[in-house]
Structures are given as structure tokens and as C-alpha cells.
Scaffold this active site. Structure first.
Site: not given
Length: 451
Positions: A16, A18
Site C-alpha cells: 500500500d 499512504d
């Protein structure tokens, strides 16, 4: 299942973006997110201007793992068996007698003990990550305001929060420079984002050199993804990843069928036609885990390549990657750091004062005085004995769906790739799986319950 987990045994390493690869300066980013919503509610929807003023003390309300009952305006913290450990109406904490009257020791009305319990529904909302938490504070203060000014007992403000999300974070917002959030990040990324340490960049290259396929899967749109990656990794960031997937719309990326969520190519950050399958590495938008896995089989030449995925959200990353795709999962859990030091996070040095200076409070990962530990709590009304101490629902989900949990990627970047981590498992201790150290609250809990 083997007791240990090693990156050396994985063929594919997914990330991922963020709050995983890209760490935010939380005391700066949280007020920015809060104000992106508060300004919208006040200016566009006519809410009370008092929402615009936030004191440093207000941030103590923020704690991951809380659920908001959208109708009655109550926030709740759940035990692993679904009973309510603490609750507030807006920001006002319920006293023990109020808690007993409202919830007793019954299972919360929406609780489901199995994997079928959604984290999003028309009835409640779980606060699961650092983009969410400023919204929890805002919603609590909205409940305070509507209770005080209008005497409201039931609430329907959620539609206005959703409109605020659409205004500030819609796919075109970055390009159109609309809302508050994206223009401010573009103006001064260094204020809000921490660059990846050299150890992490070196570790990513080490993974590549060891023959691992590196995949980036983010729900952020491609233009924002590029800004973040340029800042944290440098202009050659694309060389690190074999596949970049933006606007992945997780958790749907993992749970939806390929026909519901096909991959799309991108041209100048605009999505193009749907693809019947994924045939080669590259940069894509939307998509699904099934078609991605088919491509990974081709790229590795293996019928069942082993994938590990790093993410910070139980809702969007860890649960769906484990439950639907059977991937190994590494949860980025900054609360592991806050649990031990509680010291304010240092901002990167800068000369200028920020627009929201003076409104910063504690880092969001540090211990909340109002809500107590993210990992354990005592049952209200009982003395602090071993019988009264329980794990939280959030804590139980970590050990159920994560392979391991770490405070940051930096925490493991200098370990050899064949380092053997002790994984979470149902027949090991509650503290197994946390690296480099288990949370203090959980260690104390285990000591008590093992006496």
C-alpha cells in the site's frame, strides 16, 4: 502452518502507499484533513463555526478502532467478544452507569463475530486509519454541536460528511486543485510527508535484486500517487516497481469479481478502456486481485506464487488480502511505537510556520487518555483484576488476519531478507507476531492472564 515467516520465501512483495511506504507527518496532516471537512460543513452546509476551532487537547479523542453509531451519535470501543468497553456521546464520555444502562454487558447490536462484519454500513462506521481519524473528531464535535444547539437525539449528518469526501477527495480534485487538501499538499509536500529513509530505499532495491516482483497497490489516483512517490522515493521511483496499480478502490480490489472491477490503462492520468485480462507489467488503474494473480503466475513461472502485502488499514488492506486472496499480510501499526514512547513525532525541519500552526496535538498513534489502550482494556464496573482485562476487537483482528505487525517498514529494513519472524497463530501467545516488541499493554495482559 509454519511458525515463522520470511520475506526470502515470498515471490511477490506488494505495498500500500499512504501510511505504509509513504509516512505522513501526522501532527501536520491531521489538522489539514480535519479542516478540509470542517470548512466544507461550515461554508457549504451551514454548520456551526465553532467546528473550525480545534485545540491541541481535542486530538486526544482520536483513537483507531472506534465505531460511530450513525443514528445515535455514540462512539464505542469494542471488546473482542463484541461487548462495549467505553463509549461517548459526541466527545462526552459516558459514565459507567450510563454505559451499563445503554449497553449492559451485551454484545453490541451490530456485532458479528465472524469475518462477515462489515467495517462500513449505513448504520455505523469504523475508524480504521489515519485518514479517517480526523473525521472521527469532527463527527464527534458535530454531535456535540447538534445536541447543544438543536437538542437532537438522532442524527443524519453523515450525508454531509460523504459530500465533504466527494468535494475534497474526488478523483479529479488533484487535477482541478479543488478543496483544501490537495492544493495544500502540492504547495508544500515536505511539510506533510516524510521521505523514505535511505535504509528503506536500499531495502526495496535489495528485494528487486533478490528477484522479487514488487507491486504497488494504492487507492490514491495516479496523479497523487506520482507526487507522493516522487517526494518520498525520488524521480526514479517507477524503476523500483514492476506493477503500479492506482485507484484500486480497496477493499473491492480483493473482494470483487474481475467482471465487476476490470483493470484499465492510463493516459495522462485519465482512465482508458477496460482490459479483459492483465498481460504484462506496467502502470494500471482499478482492477482486481484475480487478474493480478494470473499475471504474477506468468511472471514467476509458478502455479502458486507466494505473495506478501504490506498495508496500514485492516479494512482495506489486511483483512481482504488475507481473507479473499490468501496472501501473507504485514500490518503497519504505528501504535506499536506510541504504546512504548508516547513522545511527539518530530516534524521535518522547516523555516515557515504552517497555516494550521497551533492546532496540533499529540501524534494520532499515541495513547488516548479518553479511550485507553488500542490493544486491551478493563470491563467497566469491575476492579482492575485479571478477570476484568480483555483484548479489544481491533487487537483480535490483528492476530487473526495479519502474518506479522510492525511499527514501520524502517523497523525491518536492515534485517536480512531471510530473517525469520514469529508469525501470529491461534496456538501461540497473544504477543507473537509483533516486531520488534509486543505492545506493553498486551505484554502486561498476557502476564496477568498466565498467572
Amino acid at each position: 502452518m509454519a511458525q515463522h515467516f520470511s520475506l526470502a520465501a515470498c515471490d511477490v512483495v506488494g505495498f500500500d502507499l499512504d501510511h505504509t511506504l509513504c509516512r505522513y507527518n501526522l501532527p501536520e496532516s491531521a489538522p489539514l484533513i480535519y479542516h478540509s471537512f470542517a470548512q466544507f460543513l461550515v461554508k457549504e452546509k451551514g454548520y456551526d463555526k465553532e467546528l473550525l476551532t480545534v485545540t491541541p487537547e481535542d486530538w486526544d479523542f482520536c483513537c483507531k478502532g472506534l465505531a460511530l453509531d450513525l443514528e445515535d451519535g455514540n462512539f464505542i470501543k469494542l471488546a473482542d467478544n463484541g461487548t462495549v468497553l467505553r463509549a461517548s456521546h459526541g466527545t462526552r464520555m459516558l459514565a459507567p452507569e450510563e454505559l451499563a444502562k445503554e449497553y449492559g454487558r451485551r454484545e453490541w447490536k451490530y456485532f458479528m463475530s465472524d469475518a462477515g462484519m462489515a467495517l462500513r454500513s449505513g448504520k455505523y462506521y469504523f475508524y480504521d486509519n489515519y485518514f479517517d481519524l480526523p473525521g472521527a473528531l469532527l463527527c464527534a464535535r458535530v454531535v456535540d454541536s447538534l445536541t447543544k444547539n438543536n437538542g437532537q437525539k438522532t442524527f443524519d449528518f453523515w450525508k454531509d460528511i460523504v459530500a465533504g469526501i466527494q468535494h475534497n477527495y474526488k478523483m479529479s480534485a488533484f487535477k482541478e486543485n479543488c478543496g483544501i487538501y490537495f492544493p495544500e499538499i502540492k504547495r508544500d509536500p515536505g511539510k506533510y510527508l516524510h521521505s523514505c529513509p535511505e535504509s528503506v530505499k536500499k531495502w526495496l532495491r535489495q528485494l528487486k535484486n533478490a528477484g522479487k516482483i514488487l507491486v504497488l497497490i494504492t487507492s490514491s489516483h495516479s496523479d497523487y500517487c506520482r507526487l507522493l512517490c516522487n517526494h518520498i522515493l525520488g524521480n526514479d521511483f517507477a524503476d523500483l516497481f514492476d506493477i503500479v496499480i492506482t485507484n484500486a478502490l480497496k477493499p473491492g480490489f480483493f473482494s470483487h469479481l474481475p467482471s465487476q472491477r476490470p483493470f484499465r490503462t492510463l493516459e495522462n492520468d485519465e482512465e482508458q478502456e477496460a482490459l479483459p485480462s492483465l498481460d504484462k507489467p506496467g502502470w494500471y488503474s482499478q482492477g482486481n486481485a484475480v487478474h493480478l494473480y494470473e499475471l504474477l503466475k506468468k511472471m514467476t513461472g509458478k502455479p502458486e506464487p507466494k505473495v506478501v502485502y504490506f498495508g496500514d488499514s485492516m479494512h482495506s488492506d489486511i483483512f481482504p488480502a488475507h481473507h479473499y486472496s490468501n496472501w501473507e499480510t504485514v500490518l503497519i501499526l504505528e501504535e506499536l511505537k506510541g504504546d512504548r514512547d508516547g513522545k511527539p513525532e518530530e516534524s521535518e525541519p522547516r523555516e515557515k510556520k504552517g497555516k494550521y500552526e497551533g492546532q496540533k496535538g499529540k501524534p494520532l498513534y499515541s495513547l488516548s487518555k479518553k479511550w485507553g489502550s488500542f490493544f486491551t482494556d478493563s470491563i467497566s464496573g469491575l476492579e482492575n483484576t485479571e478477570d476484568s482485562l480483555v483484548s479489544t476487537w481491533s487487537c483480535k483482528r490483528i492476530s487473526t488476519y495479519s502474518t506479522i505487525a510492525i511499527p514501520s517498514i524502517e523497523a525491518i529494513a536492515e534485517l536480512p531478507l531471510d530473517y525469520k519472524f514469529t508469525r501470529f497463530s491461534s496456538n501461540s501467545s497473544k504477543t507473537a507476531g509483533y516486531y520488534p516488541n509486543p505492545p506493553l499493554a498486551l505484554s502486561s495482559f498476557e502476564t496477568l492472564t498466565n498467572k
